[in-house]
Design an enzyme around this catalytic site. Sequence first.
Site, mmCIF file in Angstrom:
data_model
loop_
_atom_site.group_PDB
_atom_site.id
_atom_site.type_symbol
_atom_site.label_atom_id
_atom_site.label_comp_id
_atom_site.label_asym_id
_atom_site.label_seq_id
_atom_site.Cartn_x
_atom_site.Cartn_y
_atom_site.Cartn_z
ATOM 1 N N GLU A 1 0.827 -1.173 0.156
ATOM 2 C CA GLU A 1 0.162 -0.142 0.131
ATOM 3 C C GLU A 1 0.803 1.025 -0.039
ATOM 4 O O GLU A 1 1.769 1.307 0.862
ATOM 5 C CB GLU A 1 -0.846 -0.007 1.219
ATOM 6 C CG GLU A 1 -1.950 1.203 1.055
ATOM 7 C CD GLU A 1 -1.597 2.280 1.461
ATOM 8 O OE1 GLU A 1 -1.727 3.120 0.336
ATOM 9 O OE2 GLU A 1 -1.316 2.586 2.588
ATOM 10 N N CYS B 1 -2.356 8.378 3.941
ATOM 11 C CA CYS B 1 -2.561 8.249 2.393
ATOM 12 C C CYS B 1 -3.825 8.195 1.942
ATOM 13 O O CYS B 1 -3.911 8.608 0.658
ATOM 14 C CB CYS B 1 -2.132 6.638 2.015
ATOM 15 S SG CYS B 1 -2.783 5.425 3.133
#
Length: 519
Positions: A288, A322
Amino acid sequence: MTQLPKYVTEPLTDFTVEENRKAYEQALEKVNAQLGETYPLIINGEKVQTETFLTSYNPAKKTEVVGHVSKADQALAEKAMQAADATFATWSKTPAEERAAILLRAAAITKERRHEMSAWMTLEAGKPWAEADGDTAEAIDFMEYYARQMLELKDGKPVQSRNGEKNTFEYRSLGVGVVISPWNFPFAIMAGTTVAAVVAGNTVVLKPASTTPVIAYKFMEILEEAGLPKGVVNYLPGPGAEVGDYLVDHPRTRFISFTGSRDVGLRINERASKISEGQIWIKRVIAEMGGKDTIVVDSEADFELAAQSIVKSAFGFSGQKCSACSRVVVVGDEAYDHVLQRVVQLTKELQVGDPQNGDTFMATVIDDKAFAKVTSYFDVAKEEGRIVVGGEADDSTGYFVQPTVVADVAPKARLMQEEIFGPIVAFSKATTFEEALAVANNTEYGLTGAIISTNDEHIERAKEDFFVGNLYINRGCTGAIVGYQPFGGYNMSGTCSKAGGPDFIGLHLQSKSISKALV
C-alpha cells in the site's frame, strides 16, 4: 474453539465523557513516566541489546526522547530470518483455531491497555487523542476480524467432485514474511499486517518504522502475553537501506508486506522480483503505497457537508494519511466560492497544538524531514495558486505546520499531482461534473476519493468511472473501517490488497488442489 460472536467494530472513545478524559490523562502520565527507556530487539523470543540505537523523539517536543531502541544490522537480520524460518515448520502446523485464539487474546489485552497504547502514539507519533484512539481501535478490529477470517478459510473452499473421484481445495501457509510497517498508523497497520500473516500460519520478521519503534515494542509485549510462541514474530528495527534491503533480498523470504511511500514500494517490488541464490519461489509483494486523494463537490450538493468533510479529511492527523484529502474539485462558480469560504472558516477554527491536550484537533508532522518537505510547498502554493489560510509553520519546539488551503490551482499543477503528506489542500474549479471527474482521475494514484452530490445520475457515474479503490459518497475520504470498507487502491497506490477485507488473509496463503480416486 466455540462459535465466535459476530464481528463488530471496536467503538471509539467519547472524550466528552469526563471519566474517559481522566482515563486518558492517567495513561499519558503513565507513559510520560516511562520516557527515555531502552528497548532490545526480540529474536526467537530472546531480548537482544545492541551497541547502537534508534532514538525515538516526541515530534511535538523535538528534543524529548521517547525511547532508545536497539538497532539491528545484517548479522542480526540473518539471525532473525533463521529463527522465523525454523519456527515456520511448527507454527504452520498449529491448528488455525489455536492461532486465531491468540489473536483474540491479544485483542482482549489491547482493550485493557487501550489508553496506554494510544498515549504512546500521542507521544511518539504526535497523534491527538481521537486519532490515537482510532488507531488503537483499528488495531483491535484487525485482530478480531482476521481471526474470524482465518476460521472461515481453515477448511478450504468447496469444489466439484464426480463419480469415482473426491476433490478438495485447501490452503497452506506461505513461509517467512517481512513486514515493513509505517509510522503514520504505527499501531493499526503495524499490528494488522503482522497478525494477518501470523494467523495464516506464517512467521514474521517485523521491521517497524524508525520513527515509531517503541509502540511496536509494546505490541510485542501484548503478543507475548497472549501466548504467541517465540520465533513467530521477530522484532527487528533498523535502517531500511541495510536491514530492509537484506530482508527483502533474502532467499528464504516468501513474501513482503509493505506500507509506505510510492518510491520505496516500487524499490521493494523491483528487488523482490530478482531471484537470489537458493530461492525457489516467486516472492509475493503486498503493498500500500500512498495516494493523491480528491473530494469532488457537485454543484448539486450539501455545501456544509462538503466543507465539513473536506476539513476533517484534509487535516486529520495533519494530513499524514495516504487517504487524506489533498485535492478538492468543485463544480461551478457559486458552489466553488461557497465551499471554499466555508472551508476557510472551519480551518481557522481548528485548534492546533500539543497532542497531549485533549482539545487539540491537529498537532505536528512527524519529524524534521517531513517538516522541510511540507513547508517547501508553501512557495509552490504561492506560484500555483493563492494561500487563503495557513501557509505558516514553526519548528522551534516541535514540527508544527498550520493547516493550509490553496485556492485556484490548475488540475495539472504540482499541488494537484504530488503527494505532499501534510496539511495542505488544493482547490480547483470545474465547469461540469464530467470535467470534475476527469480531474479527479488525472493522477498516477487511485486510492480514495469522495463525491458530495444530491444528483443520483452523477453519483452512479462516479461509482462507475471514479477510478479509486475506495469511493465514498456524501462523506469524507478517510476513515475506512475494518470489515466494512476494505482498504487499498489502484495504480501507484499499491497492489489493491484490501486490508480489513475478505480477501486479505488469502494473500498470505497458497492454495492446494487435492484429487483422490475412489477405488
